[in-house]
Design an enzyme around this catalytic site. Structure first.
Site, PDB file in Angstrom:
ATOM      1  N   GLU A 127       0.833  -1.207   0.000  1.00  0.00           N
ATOM      2  CA  GLU A 127       0.000   0.000   0.000  1.00  0.00           C
ATOM      3  C   GLU A 127       0.870   1.260   0.000  1.00  0.00           C
ATOM      4  O   GLU A 127       0.606   2.203  -0.743  1.00  0.00           O
ATOM      5  CB  GLU A 127      -0.940  -0.029   1.199  1.00  0.00           C
ATOM      6  CG  GLU A 127      -1.939  -1.180   1.111  1.00  0.00           C
ATOM      7  CD  GLU A 127      -3.270  -0.872   1.757  1.00  0.00           C
ATOM      8  OE1 GLU A 127      -4.222  -0.565   1.004  1.00  0.00           O
ATOM      9  OE2 GLU A 127      -3.353  -0.948   2.993  1.00  0.00           O
TER      10      GLU A 127
ATOM     11  N   GLU B 237      -4.555  -8.797   2.833  1.00  0.00           N
ATOM     12  CA  GLU B 237      -5.591  -8.465   3.814  1.00  0.00           C
ATOM     13  C   GLU B 237      -6.788  -9.407   3.775  1.00  0.00           C
ATOM     14  O   GLU B 237      -7.287  -9.837   4.825  1.00  0.00           O
ATOM     15  CB  GLU B 237      -6.045  -7.010   3.622  1.00  0.00           C
ATOM     16  CG  GLU B 237      -5.087  -5.979   4.187  1.00  0.00           C
ATOM     17  CD  GLU B 237      -3.903  -5.692   3.275  1.00  0.00           C
ATOM     18  OE1 GLU B 237      -3.079  -4.834   3.617  1.00  0.00           O
ATOM     19  OE2 GLU B 237      -3.794  -6.334   2.193  1.00  0.00           O
TER      20      GLU B 237
END
Length: 266
Positions: A120, A140
C-alpha cells in the site's frame, strides 16, 4: 534530521533516505515507525536542498505490513507517539502516503517482502526498483481484513484492472518479475542492489531542474483523473510558469555553452 527508533533518516547528497528499521519484525508498521516516516515526508517538503527521497527497508526486507499484535491491542508505544496520533488522527495515513503527497519525487528501493501495508505504501511512491527476490501482495482478505490504505482506489489506476482485482481478491504473493510485468514496479535489479539503483536514479533526478521536476510531478498527479481537455489545461497551469524561471534560462544557457547547468530554484 529526525528519525525514531524504527525509522532512520540519512542524507545522500541531495537525496533524503528513509529506512524502515524494524528488521526483527520484518519492518512491520509500528507507531514509532509511522511517526518517523511522516516526519520524514515533512522534512523533505520543507528543505529545498532535498531534491528526491528514497524509501527502503533494513535487514533485506521492505515492509511486511501492519503490526497485527499492535492492531489487536497487544503492542505498546511510547507516550509521545500516542500524543502525536491523538493530535493528528490522520498521521498514520499521511505516513503511508494515503493522505499526503510529497512535493519531491519518491523512489522505493525494495528488497524482500513488500506485502500488505508495504504494497500500500508502495502505491504512493513515484518510481519503484526491486531486487529480484522481492515479494509483493495485498494479503488483507486472507486475514478477513480490508486493504484500507488506498489500494482499492489506487491500484486499478496504476495497473490493469484485471491484475488489480486478482491481487486484491486473492491475496496471493507476486514475485518481482511478475510485479514488473503487470506494472506495479518499474525495474528488477540483482538481489541486494535495489538501494544502489534507487540512489542512481535519484542522482539523475537531482541533476535536473528542481522546479521543473516538482511541476512535472504535480501535473502528473493533478491530471490523473481528469478528462483529456481538462488535463491539458491543468498541464499548462503547472508547466508554463517553469519557462519564466531563472533555472529555465540557465538550462538553455548551459546547453549552448556545453556545460552542466547550475540550478538554483529561482
Amino acid at each position: 534530521m529526525g528519525g525514531t527508533e524504527h525509522l532512520t533518516v540519512e542524507r545522500a547528497g541531495a537525496t533524503l533516505v528513509l529506512t524502515l528499521n524494524r528488521p526483527e519484525a520484518r519492518n512491520a508498521l509500528s507507531l514509532p515507525l509511522l511517526v518517523g516516516l511522516y516526519d520524514g515526508w515533512l522534512e523533505a517538503d520543507a528543505d529545498d536542498t532535498i531534491r528526491s527521497v528514497v524509501l527502503t527497508g533494513a535487514g533485506g526486507t521492505f515492509c511486511s505490513g501492519m503490526d497485527l499484535k499492535a492492531l489487536a491491542g497487544d503492542g505498546t508505544a511510547a507516550g509521545p507517539y500516542r500524543e502525536r496520533l491523538r493530535a493528528d488522527p490522520d498521521l498514520h495515513w499521511k505516513a503511508m502516503l494515503r493522505h499526503h503527497r510529497p512535493r519531491k519525487p519518491v523512489i522505493a528501493a525494495v528488497e524482500g517482502h513488500c506485502v500488505a501495508g508495504g504494497t500500500e505504501i508502495l502505491q504512493g511512491t513515484d518510481i519503484r526498483v526491486a531486487g529480484e527476490s522481492a515479494v509483493f501482495g495485498l494479503y488483507e482478505v486472507r486475514r478477513g481484513l480490508f486493504p484500507i490504505g488506498g489500494s482499492t482506489v489506487r491500484l486499478p489506476r496504476q495497473i490493469p484492472r484485471t491484475h488489480a482485482l486478482e491481487m486484491l481478491l486473492t491475496g496471493r504473493p507476486y514475485s518481482a518479475e511478475e510485479a514488473a510485468r503487470i506494472g506495479l514496479i518499474g525495474r528488477v535489479v540483482p538481489e541486494g542492489t535495489a538501494l544502489e539503483a534507487a540512489l542512481e536514479t535519484a542522482a539523475r533526478i537531482n541533476a535536473c531542474g528542481p522546479l521543473a521536476v516538482e511541476a512535472v510531478k504535480e501535473s502528473v498527479h493533478r491530471t490523473a483523473s481528469m478528462a483529456e481537455a481538462e488535463g491539458l489545461a491543468a498541464e499548462l497551469e503547472c508547466g508554463q510558469p517553469v519557462f519564466a524561471t531563472a533555472d529555465a534560462k540557465e538550462g538553455a544557457r548551459a546547453f549552448a555553452e556545453k556545460r552542466a547547468p547550475r540550478f538554483r530554484r529561482e
